[in-house]
Enzyme design. Structure first.
Site, PDB file in Angstrom:
ATOM      1  N   THR A  11       0.926  -1.142   0.046  1.00  0.00           N
ATOM      2  CA  THR A  11       0.045   0.128   0.064  1.00  0.00           C
ATOM      3  C   THR A  11       0.669   1.196   0.103  1.00  0.00           C
ATOM      4  N   GLY A  12       2.042   0.952   0.185  1.00  0.00           N
ATOM      5  CA  GLY A  12       3.055   2.101   0.193  1.00  0.00           C
ATOM      6  C   GLY A  12       3.199   2.683  -1.310  1.00  0.00           C
ATOM      7  N   GLN A  13       4.119   3.756  -1.401  1.00  0.00           N
ATOM      8  CA  GLN A  13       4.511   4.402  -2.520  1.00  0.00           C
ATOM      9  C   GLN A  13       5.069   3.324  -3.629  1.00  0.00           C
ATOM     10  N   LEU A  65       4.313  -7.020   9.622  1.00  0.00           N
ATOM     11  CA  LEU A  65       5.633  -7.382   9.810  1.00  0.00           C
ATOM     12  C   LEU A  65       6.040  -7.808  11.117  1.00  0.00           C
ATOM     13  N   LEU A  86       9.117  -4.339   1.285  1.00  0.00           N
ATOM     14  CA  LEU A  86       9.095  -2.779   1.133  1.00  0.00           C
ATOM     15  C   LEU A  86       8.578  -2.174   2.503  1.00  0.00           C
ATOM     16  N   SER A  90       8.728   3.987   7.593  1.00  0.00           N
ATOM     17  CA  SER A  90       9.677   4.494   6.935  1.00  0.00           C
ATOM     18  C   SER A  90      10.069   6.030   7.179  1.00  0.00           C
ATOM     19  N   THR A 133      18.482   1.522   2.479  1.00  0.00           N
ATOM     20  CA  THR A 133      18.192   2.874   2.147  1.00  0.00           C
ATOM     21  C   THR A 133      19.660   3.516   2.442  1.00  0.00           C
ATOM     22  N   GLU A 135      20.048   6.256   3.887  1.00  0.00           N
ATOM     23  CA  GLU A 135      20.151   6.447   5.297  1.00  0.00           C
ATOM     24  C   GLU A 135      21.153   5.741   5.917  1.00  0.00           C
ATOM     25  N   TYR A 157      15.373   4.818  12.527  1.00  0.00           N
ATOM     26  CA  TYR A 157      15.229   4.211  11.542  1.00  0.00           C
ATOM     27  C   TYR A 157      16.527   3.640  10.661  1.00  0.00           C
ATOM     28  N   LYS A 161      17.522  -0.401   9.747  1.00  0.00           N
ATOM     29  CA  LYS A 161      17.754  -0.761   8.451  1.00  0.00           C
ATOM     30  C   LYS A 161      19.321  -1.584   8.149  1.00  0.00           C
ATOM     31  N   ARG A 192       4.000   9.972  -3.200  1.00  0.00           N
ATOM     32  CA  ARG A 192       5.056  10.126  -2.018  1.00  0.00           C
ATOM     33  C   ARG A 192       4.049  10.410  -0.794  1.00  0.00           C
TER      34      ARG A 192
HETATM   35  P1  NAP Z   1       6.097   4.029   2.538  1.00  0.00           P
HETATM   36  O1  NAP Z   1       5.232   4.738   1.317  1.00  0.00           O
HETATM   37  O2  NAP Z   1       6.148   4.549   3.719  1.00  0.00           O
HETATM   38  O3  NAP Z   1       5.574   2.530   2.477  1.00  0.00           O
HETATM   39  C1  NAP Z   1       5.702   1.710   3.589  1.00  0.00           C
HETATM   40  C2  NAP Z   1       4.859   0.493   3.636  1.00  0.00           C
HETATM   41  O4  NAP Z   1       4.877  -0.311   4.571  1.00  0.00           O
HETATM   42  C3  NAP Z   1       3.141   0.885   3.513  1.00  0.00           C
HETATM   43  O5  NAP Z   1       2.652   0.074   2.718  1.00  0.00           O
HETATM   44  C4  NAP Z   1       3.084   0.520   4.847  1.00  0.00           C
HETATM   45  O6  NAP Z   1       1.633   0.208   5.230  1.00  0.00           O
HETATM   46  C5  NAP Z   1       3.683  -0.667   5.326  1.00  0.00           C
HETATM   47  N1  NAP Z   1       3.679  -0.967   6.566  1.00  0.00           N
HETATM   48  C6  NAP Z   1       4.398  -0.110   7.759  1.00  0.00           C
HETATM   49  N2  NAP Z   1       4.498  -0.720   8.905  1.00  0.00           N
HETATM   50  C7  NAP Z   1       4.078  -1.953   8.369  1.00  0.00           C
HETATM   51  C8  NAP Z   1       4.066  -3.056   9.339  1.00  0.00           C
HETATM   52  N3  NAP Z   1       4.243  -3.005  10.556  1.00  0.00           N
HETATM   53  N4  NAP Z   1       3.554  -4.398   8.669  1.00  0.00           N
HETATM   54  C9  NAP Z   1       3.458  -4.527   7.531  1.00  0.00           C
HETATM   55  N5  NAP Z   1       3.369  -3.276   6.643  1.00  0.00           N
HETATM   56  C10 NAP Z   1       3.852  -2.121   6.847  1.00  0.00           C
HETATM   57  O7  NAP Z   1       7.539   3.682   1.916  1.00  0.00           O
HETATM   58  P2  NAP Z   1       8.086   3.771   0.486  1.00  0.00           P
HETATM   59  O8  NAP Z   1       8.509   5.018   0.269  1.00  0.00           O
HETATM   60  O9  NAP Z   1       7.235   3.237  -0.442  1.00  0.00           O
HETATM   61  O10 NAP Z   1       9.458   2.958   0.603  1.00  0.00           O
HETATM   62  C11 NAP Z   1       9.276   1.626   0.467  1.00  0.00           C
HETATM   63  C12 NAP Z   1      10.694   0.922   1.334  1.00  0.00           C
HETATM   64  O11 NAP Z   1      11.824   1.393   0.866  1.00  0.00           O
HETATM   65  C13 NAP Z   1      10.479   1.184   2.873  1.00  0.00           C
HETATM   66  O12 NAP Z   1      11.059  -0.009   3.559  1.00  0.00           O
HETATM   67  C14 NAP Z   1      11.441   2.393   2.904  1.00  0.00           C
HETATM   68  O13 NAP Z   1      12.173   2.409   4.190  1.00  0.00           O
HETATM   69  C15 NAP Z   1      12.437   2.107   1.813  1.00  0.00           C
HETATM   70  N6  NAP Z   1      13.182   2.968   1.395  1.00  0.00           N
HETATM   71  C16 NAP Z   1      12.409   4.289   0.788  1.00  0.00           C
HETATM   72  C17 NAP Z   1      13.069   5.269   0.099  1.00  0.00           C
HETATM   73  C18 NAP Z   1      12.507   6.340  -0.420  1.00  0.00           C
HETATM   74  O14 NAP Z   1      12.946   7.307  -0.704  1.00  0.00           O
HETATM   75  N7  NAP Z   1      11.194   6.251  -0.841  1.00  0.00           N
HETATM   76  C19 NAP Z   1      14.413   5.121   0.015  1.00  0.00           C
HETATM   77  C20 NAP Z   1      15.128   4.127   0.733  1.00  0.00           C
HETATM   78  C21 NAP Z   1      14.684   3.186   0.988  1.00  0.00           C
HETATM   79  P3  NAP Z   1       0.253   1.409   5.579  1.00  0.00           P
HETATM   80  O15 NAP Z   1       0.128   1.979   3.831  1.00  0.00           O
HETATM   81  O16 NAP Z   1      -0.710   0.974   6.116  1.00  0.00           O
HETATM   82  O17 NAP Z   1       1.123   2.494   6.238  1.00  0.00           O
HETATM   83  N1  GDD Z   2      10.016  15.389   6.309  1.00  0.00           N
HETATM   84  C1  GDD Z   2      10.587  16.592   6.385  1.00  0.00           C
HETATM   85  N2  GDD Z   2       9.579  17.649   6.416  1.00  0.00           N
HETATM   86  N3  GDD Z   2      11.830  16.765   6.135  1.00  0.00           N
HETATM   87  C2  GDD Z   2      12.084  18.212   6.141  1.00  0.00           C
HETATM   88  C3  GDD Z   2      11.463  19.285   6.327  1.00  0.00           C
HETATM   89  C4  GDD Z   2      10.097  19.084   6.611  1.00  0.00           C
HETATM   90  O1  GDD Z   2       9.109  19.892   6.982  1.00  0.00           O
HETATM   91  N4  GDD Z   2      11.963  20.292   6.396  1.00  0.00           N
HETATM   92  C5  GDD Z   2      13.450  19.934   5.896  1.00  0.00           C
HETATM   93  N5  GDD Z   2      13.406  18.628   5.901  1.00  0.00           N
HETATM   94  C6  GDD Z   2      14.709  17.901   5.692  1.00  0.00           C
HETATM   95  C7  GDD Z   2      15.030  16.418   6.536  1.00  0.00           C
HETATM   96  O2  GDD Z   2      15.527  16.961   7.891  1.00  0.00           O
HETATM   97  C8  GDD Z   2      15.948  15.823   5.582  1.00  0.00           C
HETATM   98  O3  GDD Z   2      17.049  16.360   5.798  1.00  0.00           O
HETATM   99  C9  GDD Z   2      15.353  16.144   4.124  1.00  0.00           C
HETATM  100  O4  GDD Z   2      14.617  17.233   4.166  1.00  0.00           O
HETATM  101  C10 GDD Z   2      14.521  14.959   3.429  1.00  0.00           C
HETATM  102  O5  GDD Z   2      13.504  14.423   4.383  1.00  0.00           O
HETATM  103  P1  GDD Z   2      12.623  13.494   4.094  1.00  0.00           P
HETATM  104  O6  GDD Z   2      11.866  13.785   2.888  1.00  0.00           O
HETATM  105  O7  GDD Z   2      11.558  13.258   5.158  1.00  0.00           O
HETATM  106  O8  GDD Z   2      13.094  12.130   3.663  1.00  0.00           O
HETATM  107  P2  GDD Z   2      14.561  11.532   4.376  1.00  0.00           P
HETATM  108  O9  GDD Z   2      15.730  11.573   3.403  1.00  0.00           O
HETATM  109  O10 GDD Z   2      14.674  11.657   5.729  1.00  0.00           O
HETATM  110  O11 GDD Z   2      14.069   9.881   4.312  1.00  0.00           O
HETATM  111  C11 GDD Z   2      13.445   9.326   3.187  1.00  0.00           C
HETATM  112  O12 GDD Z   2      14.518   8.955   2.212  1.00  0.00           O
HETATM  113  C12 GDD Z   2      15.347   7.938   2.704  1.00  0.00           C
HETATM  114  C13 GDD Z   2      16.439   7.513   1.833  1.00  0.00           C
HETATM  115  O13 GDD Z   2      17.424   8.354   1.949  1.00  0.00           O
HETATM  116  C14 GDD Z   2      12.652   8.392   3.412  1.00  0.00           C
HETATM  117  O14 GDD Z   2      11.775   7.691   2.178  1.00  0.00           O
HETATM  118  C15 GDD Z   2      13.374   7.126   4.153  1.00  0.00           C
HETATM  119  O15 GDD Z   2      12.520   6.045   4.374  1.00  0.00           O
HETATM  120  C16 GDD Z   2      14.514   6.482   3.004  1.00  0.00           C
HETATM  121  O16 GDD Z   2      15.051   5.554   3.722  1.00  0.00           O
END
Ligand code: NAP
Ligand code: GDD
Length: 340
Positions: A11-13, A65, A86, A90, A133, A135, A157, A161, A192
């Site tokens: 259900t996530g992005q 999970l 996934l 997050s 990630t 991160e 987080y 990971k 997103r």
């Molecule tokens: P997201 O939109 O936050 O989606 C996370 C998904 O995990 C959702 O379907 C959520 O369900 C589900 N979830 C959360 N807690 C759970 C639990 N306890 N049991 C089962 N499912 C659960 O994240 P995303 O951006 O698609 O990212 C996908 C994966 O890649 C994540 O593991 C994230 O940490 C990792 N990642 C993301 C990025 C990025 O920039 N997007 C980069 C690097 C790694 P609900 O919809 O019910 O909340």
């Molecule tokens: N969320 C958020 N909200 N971040 C902000 C804001 C705000 O209002 N203002 C500034 N930021 C800064 C955060 O401090 C961070 O440095 C940067 O914007 C990006 O924040 P996010 O978009 O929340 O992403 P993230 O980089 O912390 O984490 C995302 O990317 C990771 C991969 O590097 C998430 O998708 C993680 O799940 C993923 O692993």
């Protein structure tokens, strides 16, 4: 025979993009959704409505999970060829507020899937993808990060990971499980989550343009990120599992922008003229009429920040023939057009 995929986090992005990608490749896709008091399937609802999907290739199950029994039962029943993990809590900022839950889901959740594969003796049948990630690099000293760069996680987080990354490698080496790690840098899209900075900026600026809100509040404007498009990144996930052996890959664009630069690029596409004034918590962006449309709120700062991320995905290019296709400008335009 059709391949069967099981997606945790459907259900996530990324889950929604990956489902569409795999269905196009003729997979049967099983997805795990959490029970929620309000509907949490908006990102995948269209897949049901797609007339081409009436062949029931897309099946949802309840699960979590944190629930070992449901994980084991599902894997035993479905016996998928590929599992994509996934699912995660997050949000980096939120992980400081719910660190134990984040570790339970993001770290132990990964272990629960891997150990189900092992105990069900499905090592030869199932390939496992772990959503790692950038991160994990955290407080890095390297200008570019690749598969050889040391980890220095900076949030609950990221620490969770890192565990998930290494337990995947450990199960690969101990039990011969085909477990691969994708180390993905930030990737965004129109779907997103609303509290991630790119979506918050696009959605906030669109609301300002329509006079629905007056001000957008942000945190650290000077963090640098390597932002790609989710649709390119799910292709990389799939390619990682099609490679002849399990391995770990960095997936990134190699380009980097500050949060402030992202705001400027988005304003340009929206034809909002802004000028920046002030410093630190007093920094503001003014529109042409002198209205403060962006202000800083310290509640969005994190106890420890990741200042700079920029990936080097040479390995993925060489071995998987993967390259990012979407520029930051195209990403922003895609996000804006969906918002409008
Ligand atoms: P997201 O939109 O936050 O989606 C996370 C998904 O995990 C959702 O379907 C959520 O369900 C589900 N979830 C959360 N807690 C759970 C639990 N306890 N049991 C089962 N499912 C659960 O994240 P995303 O951006 O698609 O990212 C996908 C994966 O890649 C994540 O593991 C994230 O940490 C990792 N990642 C993301 C990025 C990025 O920039 N997007 C980069 C690097 C790694 P609900 O919809 O019910 O909340
Ligand atoms: N969320 C958020 N909200 N971040 C902000 C804001 C705000 O209002 N203002 C500034 N930021 C800064 C955060 O401090 C961070 O440095 C940067 O914007 C990006 O924040 P996010 O978009 O929340 O992403 P993230 O980089 O912390 O984490 C995302 O990317 C990771 C991969 O590097 C998430 O998708 C993680 O799940 C993923 O692993």
């Amino acid at each position: 025979m059709k391949k069967i995929a099981l997606i945790y986090g459907v259900t996530g992005q990324d889950g929604s993009y990956l489902s569409k990608f795999l269905l196009k490749k003729n997979y049967i896709v099983h997805g795990v959704k959490r029970r929620s008091s309000s509907i949490n399937t908006h990102r995948i609802d269209k897949i049901y409505q797609d007339p081409h999907e009436k062949n029931k290739s897309f099946i949802l199950h309840y699960g979590d999970l944190t629930d070992t029994l449901s994980i084991k039962n599902l894997i035993q029943t479905i016996k998928p060829n590929e599992i994509y993990n996934l699912a995660a809590q997050s949000h980096v900022g939120v992980s400081f507020q719910i660190p134990e839950y984040t570790a339970n889901v993001d770290a132990l959740g990964t272990l629960r899937i891997l150990d189900s594969i092992r105990s069900l003796k499905l090592e030869k049948k199932v390939k496992f993808y772990q959503a790692g990630t950038s991160e994990m690099f955290g407080r890095t000293v390297n200008k570019f990060q690749n598969e050889k760069t040391n980890f220095y996680p900076r949030s609950p987080y990221a620490v969770a990971k890192v565990y998930a990354h290494w337990i995947s490698i450990n199960y690969r080496e101990s039990y011969n499980i085909f477990a691969s790690n994708g180390i993905l840098f930030n990737h965004e899209s129109p779907v997103r989550g609303e509290t991630f900075v790119t979506k918050k900026i696009i959605s906030g600026l669109c609301k300002i343009k329509k006079n629905k809100i007056k001000t957008l509040y942000l945190g650290n404007l000077y963090a640098k990120r390597d932002w790609g498009h989710a649709k390119d990144y799910v292709e990389a996930m799939w390619k990682i599992l099609q490679y002849k052996k399990p391995d770990d890959f960095v997936i990134a664009t190699g380009k980097q922008y500050t949060v402030k630069e992202f705001v400027n690029l988005a304003c340009k596409e929206l034809a909002i003229k802004i000028s920046w004034r002030g410093k630190g918590l007093n920094e503001v962006a003014l529109d042409e009429s002198g209205r403060k449309i962006i202000k800083i709120d310290k509640k969005y700062f994190r106890p420890t920040e990741v200042d700079s991320l920029r990936g080097d995905s040479t390995k993925a290019k060489k071995i998987l023939n993967w390259i990012p296709k979407t520029t930051i400008k195209e990403l922003i335009i895609d996000m804006i057009s969906n918002e409008i």
